[in-house]
Design an enzyme around this catalytic site. Sequence first.
Site, short mmCIF file in Angstrom:
data_model
loop_
_atom_site.label_atom_id
_atom_site.label_comp_id
_atom_site.label_asym_id
_atom_site.label_seq_id
_atom_site.Cartn_x
_atom_site.Cartn_y
_atom_site.Cartn_z
N ILE A 1 -4.06 4.62 0.84
CA ILE A 1 -4.47 4.91 2.22
C ILE A 1 -5.61 5.93 2.26
O ILE A 1 -6.56 5.80 3.03
CB ILE A 1 -3.27 5.45 3.03
CG1 ILE A 1 -2.14 4.42 3.06
CG2 ILE A 1 -3.70 5.81 4.46
CD1 ILE A 1 -0.80 5.01 3.47
N PHE B 1 0.84 -1.19 0.00
CA PHE B 1 0.00 0.00 0.00
C PHE B 1 0.87 1.24 0.00
O PHE B 1 2.06 1.20 0.34
CB PHE B 1 -0.93 0.01 1.22
CG PHE B 1 -0.20 0.06 2.55
CD1 PHE B 1 0.06 1.28 3.17
CD2 PHE B 1 0.23 -1.10 3.17
CE1 PHE B 1 0.73 1.32 4.38
CE2 PHE B 1 0.90 -1.07 4.38
CZ PHE B 1 1.15 0.15 4.99
N CYS B 2 0.27 2.37 -0.41
CA CYS B 2 0.95 3.66 -0.39
C CYS B 2 -0.12 4.74 -0.20
O CYS B 2 -1.28 4.43 0.05
CB CYS B 2 1.76 3.88 -1.67
SG CYS B 2 0.77 3.76 -3.17
N THR B 3 0.26 6.00 -0.32
CA THR B 3 -0.66 7.09 0.02
C THR B 3 -1.90 7.11 -0.86
O THR B 3 -3.03 7.10 -0.38
CB THR B 3 0.07 8.44 -0.07
OG1 THR B 3 1.28 8.38 0.67
CG2 THR B 3 -0.81 9.56 0.47
#
Length: 326
Positions: free
Chosen positions: A205, A176-178
């Site tokens: 996120i 996952f990332c922003t």
Amino acid sequence: MSQYIVCALYKFVSLEDYTEIRQPLTQVMEDNQIRGTLLLASEGINGTVAGSRKAIDTLLTWFKEDSRLADVVYKESINDVQPFNRTKVKLKKEIVTMGVEGIDPLHVVGTYVKPADWNALISDPDVLLVDTRNDYEVDIGTFKYAVNPKTETFRDFPQYVAENLDPAKHKKVAMFCTGGIRCEKSTAYMKEQGFDEVYHLEGGILKYLEEVPEENSLWEGDCYVFDGRVAVNHQLEKSHYDVCNACRLPITDEDKQSDSFEKGVSCPKCIDQHTEEQKSRFREREKQVQLANERGETHVGGDAAKLIEQRKQEKKEKKQQQRSSK
């Protein structure tokens, strides 16, 4: 009180004429008083901008006029102040820099997982959950069960994979990332390296925080964002973090009580990283910022940004020297 729509957007798509898109895109942003930075490359578009509701709607309508950008991925949040100082459209080699040739999310990518299904996936003990963001981002918030690769930039991610992950051992990997864009590249890279079951959080996120109620959430802490808000909480509102204008890293109220903190000059994280000459320049810049604020203007300076890039390059060279000496 005026409210600003903060719009993070990206799309991987072939844009062979990306250099020709820059001027009209800049024009529509300037005409509608939209600030922020958008990156254009032959592989697509990426960035975050902010403006009035009407202005952002105008920009999204402009994208729809180009069939390649009509379904650009975007996520919105609200802020009481404009989080950006300038309007910029930059031409780049990549819209998110991994530094590995031939990685194409349009060709191969991991399996998208909706926010509503994310908790079940990462709660599976057979799944390795990897946070693809930088170390300073992970420090202020991440998902329960997540592994922190402790990377300084996204360019470090391939080395982390080479040294720590094995397709024969790690059968299921979730990342996952922003906002989702780094995972497009990281999952594509993982698939190219022979990892079979690779998953990533669709929308990142920010989409998870938007859709999953806090009482059901497995997110812990705040989420770093690349604008003047510094970080947002589970309600996508600005949290208590500020930024050190010397090193651009997030700082807390506790950090600001430290003897190492001098506004605009140093913080506990960078007190030993700058020379006295650099600190003198930072003090002068902070003075100009205060004078501009008193005049009701926005001061935009580049010394700190240049020093950050210089520090990143020095660390990169140091790592290369360490690897070559092994």
